[in-house]
Scaffold this motif. Structure first.
Motif, mmCIF file in Angstrom:
data_model
loop_
_atom_site.group_PDB
_atom_site.id
_atom_site.type_symbol
_atom_site.label_atom_id
_atom_site.label_comp_id
_atom_site.label_asym_id
_atom_site.label_seq_id
_atom_site.Cartn_x
_atom_site.Cartn_y
_atom_site.Cartn_z
ATOM 1 N N SER A 170 -120.960 55.039 -30.112
ATOM 2 C CA SER A 170 -119.599 55.525 -29.894
ATOM 3 C C SER A 170 -119.234 56.545 -30.963
ATOM 4 O O SER A 170 -119.708 56.478 -32.101
ATOM 5 N N ALA A 171 -118.375 57.479 -30.590
ATOM 6 C CA ALA A 171 -117.884 58.486 -31.530
ATOM 7 C C ALA A 171 -116.364 58.405 -31.587
ATOM 8 O O ALA A 171 -115.704 58.080 -30.596
ATOM 9 N N ALA A 172 -115.825 58.716 -32.745
ATOM 10 C CA ALA A 172 -114.373 58.639 -32.921
ATOM 11 C C ALA A 172 -113.652 59.804 -32.269
ATOM 12 O O ALA A 172 -112.485 59.700 -31.881
ATOM 13 N N ALA A 173 -114.324 60.944 -32.158
ATOM 14 C CA ALA A 173 -113.695 62.147 -31.618
ATOM 15 C C ALA A 173 -114.720 62.948 -30.826
ATOM 16 O O ALA A 173 -115.931 62.720 -30.927
ATOM 17 N N ALA A 174 -114.218 63.917 -30.047
ATOM 18 C CA ALA A 174 -115.087 64.706 -29.173
ATOM 19 C C ALA A 174 -115.215 66.153 -29.629
ATOM 20 O O ALA A 174 -115.743 66.982 -28.886
ATOM 21 N N ASP A 175 -114.770 66.471 -30.839
ATOM 22 C CA ASP A 175 -114.792 67.865 -31.287
ATOM 23 C C ASP A 175 -116.202 68.446 -31.288
ATOM 24 O O ASP A 175 -116.428 69.577 -30.819
ATOM 25 N N GLU A 176 -117.156 67.697 -31.818
ATOM 26 C CA GLU A 176 -118.530 68.206 -31.870
ATOM 27 C C GLU A 176 -119.113 68.325 -30.465
ATOM 28 O O GLU A 176 -119.888 69.249 -30.175
ATOM 29 N N LEU A 177 -118.755 67.406 -29.601
ATOM 30 C CA LEU A 177 -119.209 67.468 -28.210
ATOM 31 C C LEU A 177 -118.688 68.721 -27.518
ATOM 32 O O LEU A 177 -119.420 69.411 -26.801
ATOM 33 N N ILE A 178 -117.416 69.044 -27.734
ATOM 34 C CA ILE A 178 -116.837 70.242 -27.136
ATOM 35 C C ILE A 178 -117.533 71.495 -27.666
ATOM 36 O O ILE A 178 -117.842 72.431 -26.910
ATOM 37 N N THR A 179 -117.809 71.520 -28.962
ATOM 38 C CA THR A 179 -118.520 72.663 -29.551
ATOM 39 C C THR A 179 -119.908 72.810 -28.938
ATOM 40 O O THR A 179 -120.353 73.923 -28.641
ATOM 41 N N LEU A 180 -120.595 71.680 -28.746
ATOM 42 C CA LEU A 180 -121.915 71.726 -28.109
ATOM 43 C C LEU A 180 -121.812 72.313 -26.707
ATOM 44 O O LEU A 180 -122.623 73.154 -26.308
ATOM 45 N N PHE A 181 -120.825 71.888 -25.952
ATOM 46 C CA PHE A 181 -120.626 72.406 -24.602
ATOM 47 C C PHE A 181 -120.406 73.919 -24.622
ATOM 48 O O PHE A 181 -120.958 74.658 -23.805
ATOM 49 N N GLN A 182 -119.607 74.386 -25.569
ATOM 50 C CA GLN A 182 -119.291 75.814 -25.642
ATOM 51 C C GLN A 182 -120.509 76.656 -25.998
ATOM 52 O O GLN A 182 -120.617 77.813 -25.566
ATOM 53 N N THR A 183 -121.419 76.101 -26.788
ATOM 54 C CA THR A 183 -122.562 76.887 -27.258
ATOM 55 C C THR A 183 -123.754 76.827 -26.314
ATOM 56 O O THR A 183 -124.671 77.641 -26.436
ATOM 57 N N GLU A 184 -123.760 75.873 -25.382
ATOM 58 C CA GLU A 184 -124.871 75.758 -24.444
ATOM 59 C C GLU A 184 -124.605 76.596 -23.199
ATOM 60 O O GLU A 184 -123.479 77.006 -22.928
ATOM 61 N N ALA A 185 -125.662 76.817 -22.431
ATOM 62 C CA ALA A 185 -125.560 77.640 -21.223
ATOM 63 C C ALA A 185 -124.580 77.044 -20.218
ATOM 64 O O ALA A 185 -123.899 77.772 -19.485
ATOM 65 N N THR A 186 -124.485 75.726 -20.176
ATOM 66 C CA THR A 186 -123.565 75.063 -19.249
ATOM 67 C C THR A 186 -122.135 75.494 -19.507
ATOM 68 O O THR A 186 -121.368 75.761 -18.581
ATOM 69 N N GLY A 187 -121.764 75.576 -20.779
ATOM 70 C CA GLY A 187 -120.412 75.985 -21.115
ATOM 71 C C GLY A 187 -120.138 77.423 -20.737
ATOM 72 O O GLY A 187 -119.058 77.753 -20.231
ATOM 73 N N ALA A 188 -121.120 78.284 -20.971
ATOM 74 C CA ALA A 188 -120.951 79.692 -20.598
ATOM 75 C C ALA A 188 -120.776 79.823 -19.090
ATOM 76 O O ALA A 188 -119.953 80.613 -18.614
ATOM 77 N N ALA A 189 -121.550 79.042 -18.339
ATOM 78 C CA ALA A 189 -121.462 79.109 -16.883
ATOM 79 C C ALA A 189 -120.130 78.586 -16.373
ATOM 80 O O ALA A 189 -119.630 79.034 -15.337
ATOM 81 N N ALA A 190 -119.549 77.622 -17.087
ATOM 82 C CA ALA A 190 -118.271 77.054 -16.660
ATOM 83 C C ALA A 190 -117.139 78.064 -16.749
ATOM 84 O O ALA A 190 -116.171 77.990 -15.993
#
Length: 316
Positions: A170-190
């Motif tokens: 479990s993680a306390a927050a999702a900030d790092e997860l959101i950053t990962l999404f933004q930097t990966e191709a999936t985030g760019a495609a979104a």
């Protein structure tokens, strides 16, 4: 009991949330705090008990203004809306609600919930069928695991055989997860805009305050690098796979598989609970969800576009 079109300023949000909580359709996206985070404001057609002032049904209409006029739109991170009715509702035909919005908007796009069936498009609207994938978590875990695609079961076994198996925490927050999404191709495609990421953060804060959101992640054992993460929303009768991201290394290691296996294992055997994967329109993603034994469930998207007044004038 009557139907009324109410602008946002006239909505009784306490009565609204009481209605959503009592609705026969479990649609957490319709709570006032969810819509406040993802849409900001919304109008609605509401069925009101004239004696008590209670809301018996609600039809939320997220609104934004454009140069061509006001439009109804589907907010980000809000997969389904539509008509929500309670046991006391006398108005259950969505066409009656649509009648009250006729001519009010230059454009209209709204995704209804899976419990709302429409045999054909209402007059003046276009109807498109969309799909989400859902898995009943009523069976116990061994039965659910047996429904996984064979390669998924094999990859889960292989992970456990490693000297340092990948683990879900479990993680306390999702900030790092959101950053990962933004930097990966999936985030760019979104193609999400900065303000939409801000809405996501606001929603995650609202979920955390209410104890309804859970952030899970998988990290590399040696480096601690985030390989994959996901946000799940817990709601009566629904467990929603709201947001997720994985690095290239995480996908190769099967980290998304571990996340979903973890949540399935921990909620298996819960009667009446569905895992909603919140997607299925992209074939590769649909296959990924189906490989867990999930089934495609249709829901409707309604569209209506009116010509601006100046185009109507030019066409005379």
């Amino acid at each position: 009991m009557s139907l009324r079109y109410l602008p946002h300023a006239q909505l009784d949000l306490s009565a609204w949330d009481t209605c959503v909580a009592a609705a026969t359709e479990p649609v957490p996206y319709a709570y006032s705090w969810w819509l406040a985070a993802t849409a900001g404001r919304w109008d609605a057609v509401v069925e009101i008990d004239e004696t008590s002032g209670a809301y018996l049904s609600v039809f939320p209409l997220p609104i934004k203004r454009r140069p061509w006029g006001r439009e109804v739109y589907q907010p980000p991170f809000t997969q389904q809306l539509g008509l929500l009715t309670t046991a006391g509702s006398r108005q259950r035909n969505v066409l009656d609600y649509l009648t009250l919005i006729k001519g009010r908007f230059a454009r209209f796009y709204l995704q209804l919930h899976t419990g709302q069936e429409l045999a054909s498009a209402p007059a003046g609207f276009q109807l498109k069928e969309r799909y989400t994938y859902q898995l009943s978590l009523a069976p116990h875990y061994p039965a659910l695991l047996a429904g996984f695609e064979a390669d998924y079961r094999r990859r889960l076994r292989r992970n456990q055989e490693q000297p340092q198996p990948l683990a879900v925490t479990s993680a306390a927050a999702a900030d790092e997860l959101i950053t990962l999404f933004q930097t990966e191709a999936t985030g760019a495609a979104a193609g999400l805009k900065p303000q939409e990421y801000e809405r996501l953060k606001k929603l995650l804060g609202a979920l955390k305050t209410r104890g309804l959101g859970q952030v899970l992640e998988v990290r590399a054992p040696q480096s601690g690098a985030l390989l994959a993460g996901a946000v799940f929303v817990t709601h009566p009768h629904r467990l929603i796979y709201l947001f997720a991201a994985a690095s290239a290394a995480g996908r190769q290691a099967g980290a998304p598989l571990l996340l979903l296996n973890y949540i399935i294992q921990h909620h298996a055997g819960t009667r009446g609970l569905l895992l909603d994967f919140e997607g299925g329109m992209i074939p590769s993603i649909a296959r990924f969800f189906a490989n867990f034994g999930a089934a495609a469930v249709p829901y409707a998207a309604l569209t209506q576009t009116r010509n601006p007044w100046y185009l109507s004038w030019l066409m005379r």
